[in-house]
Scaffold this motif. Sequence first.
Motif, PDB file in Angstrom:
ATOM      1  N   GLU A 108     -24.125  23.476  58.101  1.00 19.13           N
ATOM      2  CA  GLU A 108     -23.827  22.421  59.080  1.00 19.13           C
ATOM      3  C   GLU A 108     -22.366  22.011  58.983  1.00 19.13           C
ATOM      4  O   GLU A 108     -21.700  21.808  59.999  1.00 19.13           O
ATOM      5  N   ASN A 109     -21.867  21.884  57.741  1.00 11.10           N
ATOM      6  CA  ASN A 109     -20.456  21.518  57.542  1.00 11.10           C
ATOM      7  C   ASN A 109     -19.532  22.576  58.139  1.00 11.10           C
ATOM      8  O   ASN A 109     -18.512  22.245  58.741  1.00 11.10           O
ATOM      9  N   ALA A 110     -19.902  23.854  57.956  1.00 12.42           N
ATOM     10  CA  ALA A 110     -19.097  24.953  58.513  1.00 12.42           C
ATOM     11  C   ALA A 110     -19.073  24.839  60.041  1.00 12.42           C
ATOM     12  O   ALA A 110     -18.008  24.974  60.674  1.00 12.42           O
ATOM     13  N   LYS A 111     -20.262  24.557  60.636  1.00 12.87           N
ATOM     14  CA  LYS A 111     -20.331  24.388  62.099  1.00 12.87           C
ATOM     15  C   LYS A 111     -19.471  23.191  62.527  1.00 12.87           C
ATOM     16  O   LYS A 111     -18.729  23.272  63.510  1.00 12.87           O
ATOM     17  N   LEU A 112     -19.572  22.095  61.767  1.00 11.91           N
ATOM     18  CA  LEU A 112     -18.781  20.904  62.094  1.00 11.91           C
ATOM     19  C   LEU A 112     -17.285  21.188  61.966  1.00 11.91           C
ATOM     20  O   LEU A 112     -16.489  20.735  62.783  1.00 11.91           O
ATOM     21  N   ARG A 113     -16.929  21.967  60.910  1.00 13.49           N
ATOM     22  CA  ARG A 113     -15.517  22.321  60.735  1.00 13.49           C
ATOM     23  C   ARG A 113     -15.025  23.149  61.923  1.00 13.49           C
ATOM     24  O   ARG A 113     -13.919  22.943  62.407  1.00 13.49           O
ATOM     25  N   GLU A 114     -15.877  24.103  62.384  1.00 13.74           N
ATOM     26  CA  GLU A 114     -15.518  24.918  63.553  1.00 13.74           C
ATOM     27  C   GLU A 114     -15.335  24.018  64.784  1.00 13.74           C
ATOM     28  O   GLU A 114     -14.374  24.179  65.553  1.00 13.74           O
ATOM     29  N   LEU A 162     -14.645  20.855  64.795  1.00 17.83           N
ATOM     30  CA  LEU A 162     -13.453  20.045  64.579  1.00 17.83           C
ATOM     31  C   LEU A 162     -12.196  20.856  64.923  1.00 17.83           C
ATOM     32  O   LEU A 162     -11.294  20.362  65.600  1.00 17.83           O
ATOM     33  N   ALA A 163     -12.160  22.115  64.469  1.00 18.73           N
ATOM     34  CA  ALA A 163     -11.008  22.979  64.758  1.00 18.73           C
ATOM     35  C   ALA A 163     -10.875  23.181  66.275  1.00 18.73           C
ATOM     36  O   ALA A 163      -9.760  23.113  66.814  1.00 18.73           O
ATOM     37  N   ALA A 164     -12.002  23.404  66.956  1.00 17.31           N
ATOM     38  CA  ALA A 164     -11.970  23.574  68.410  1.00 17.31           C
ATOM     39  C   ALA A 164     -11.466  22.296  69.078  1.00 17.31           C
ATOM     40  O   ALA A 164     -10.652  22.344  70.007  1.00 17.31           O
ATOM     41  N   MET A 165     -11.928  21.136  68.589  1.00 11.36           N
ATOM     42  CA  MET A 165     -11.494  19.857  69.160  1.00 11.36           C
ATOM     43  C   MET A 165     -10.002  19.637  68.922  1.00 11.36           C
ATOM     44  O   MET A 165      -9.301  19.120  69.798  1.00 11.36           O
ATOM     45  N   GLU A 166      -9.526  20.053  67.736  1.00  7.90           N
ATOM     46  CA  GLU A 166      -8.091  19.919  67.452  1.00  7.90           C
ATOM     47  C   GLU A 166      -7.282  20.785  68.418  1.00  7.90           C
ATOM     48  O   GLU A 166      -6.229  20.358  68.907  1.00  7.90           O
ATOM     49  N   LEU A 167      -7.785  22.005  68.695  1.00 14.99           N
ATOM     50  CA  LEU A 167      -7.100  22.879  69.660  1.00 14.99           C
ATOM     51  C   LEU A 167      -7.104  22.236  71.051  1.00 14.99           C
ATOM     52  O   LEU A 167      -6.091  22.262  71.751  1.00 14.99           O
ATOM     53  N   GLU A 168      -8.249  21.668  71.443  1.00 15.10           N
ATOM     54  CA  GLU A 168      -8.337  20.988  72.742  1.00 15.10           C
ATOM     55  C   GLU A 168      -7.361  19.826  72.796  1.00 15.10           C
ATOM     56  O   GLU A 168      -6.664  19.627  73.795  1.00 15.10           O
ATOM     57  N   LEU A 169      -7.317  19.059  71.701  1.00 18.53           N
ATOM     58  CA  LEU A 169      -6.408  17.906  71.638  1.00 18.53           C
ATOM     59  C   LEU A 169      -4.961  18.375  71.766  1.00 18.53           C
ATOM     60  O   LEU A 169      -4.175  17.789  72.506  1.00 18.53           O
ATOM     61  N   GLU A 170      -4.642  19.451  71.047  1.00 21.82           N
ATOM     62  CA  GLU A 170      -3.294  20.006  71.103  1.00 21.82           C
ATOM     63  C   GLU A 170      -2.965  20.445  72.531  1.00 21.82           C
ATOM     64  O   GLU A 170      -1.886  20.144  73.049  1.00 21.82           O
ATOM     65  N   ALA A 171      -3.932  21.131  73.164  1.00 21.47           N
ATOM     66  CA  ALA A 171      -3.736  21.597  74.541  1.00 21.47           C
ATOM     67  C   ALA A 171      -3.565  20.401  75.482  1.00 21.47           C
ATOM     68  O   ALA A 171      -2.671  20.396  76.335  1.00 21.47           O
ATOM     69  N   SER A 172      -4.397  19.371  75.323  1.00 22.43           N
ATOM     70  CA  SER A 172      -4.269  18.218  76.215  1.00 22.43           C
ATOM     71  C   SER A 172      -2.998  17.428  75.926  1.00 22.43           C
ATOM     72  O   SER A 172      -2.409  16.850  76.828  1.00 22.43           O
TER      73      SER A 172
END
Length: 148
Positions: free
Chosen positions: A36-42, A44-54
């Motif tokens: 679950e932590n690995a999924k959450l980390r993934e 989180l990483a995707a959200m960070e990329l989205e945040l960076e893109a936005s």
Amino acid sequence: GFEKEKMTEAVSCGVHKATEAELEATKADLEMEHKENAKLRERLAAMELELEASTDEADSLREELEQVQDQLAAEEQENDRMVKAYTELEQTVEKLQKQSIRTETELRDSQKENERLAQLVHVWEQEQVSSALGGPASPLPAVQSPKA
């Protein structure tokens, strides 16, 4: 004593097996939490990329907005300049119209004066002709300006 020892051993063995089962369950829980932590980390990483893109998009939009504001300011300056030039042009046209009216008035006055002088010259010429034919001669009449 032997039975008591056996019983202690059995209890000990049961406790050991129960502890082992608990450990297995805990290990399974930990593995699940790890997944679950690995999924959450993934995520989180995707959200960070989205945040960076936005954030990049927001920066881009901010730059675009600044360009539009600069363009608007330039157009406002140009409009102000055009309004000023138009106002100056209107004032020049008004001055020229007033000057034109003055010039037309002066021209009419001058034409009237020319007609009066032409009449005087005509009368004088007729008197000269009449005098040459034997009539009395008269001097050129005094010229009076209508403005006097």
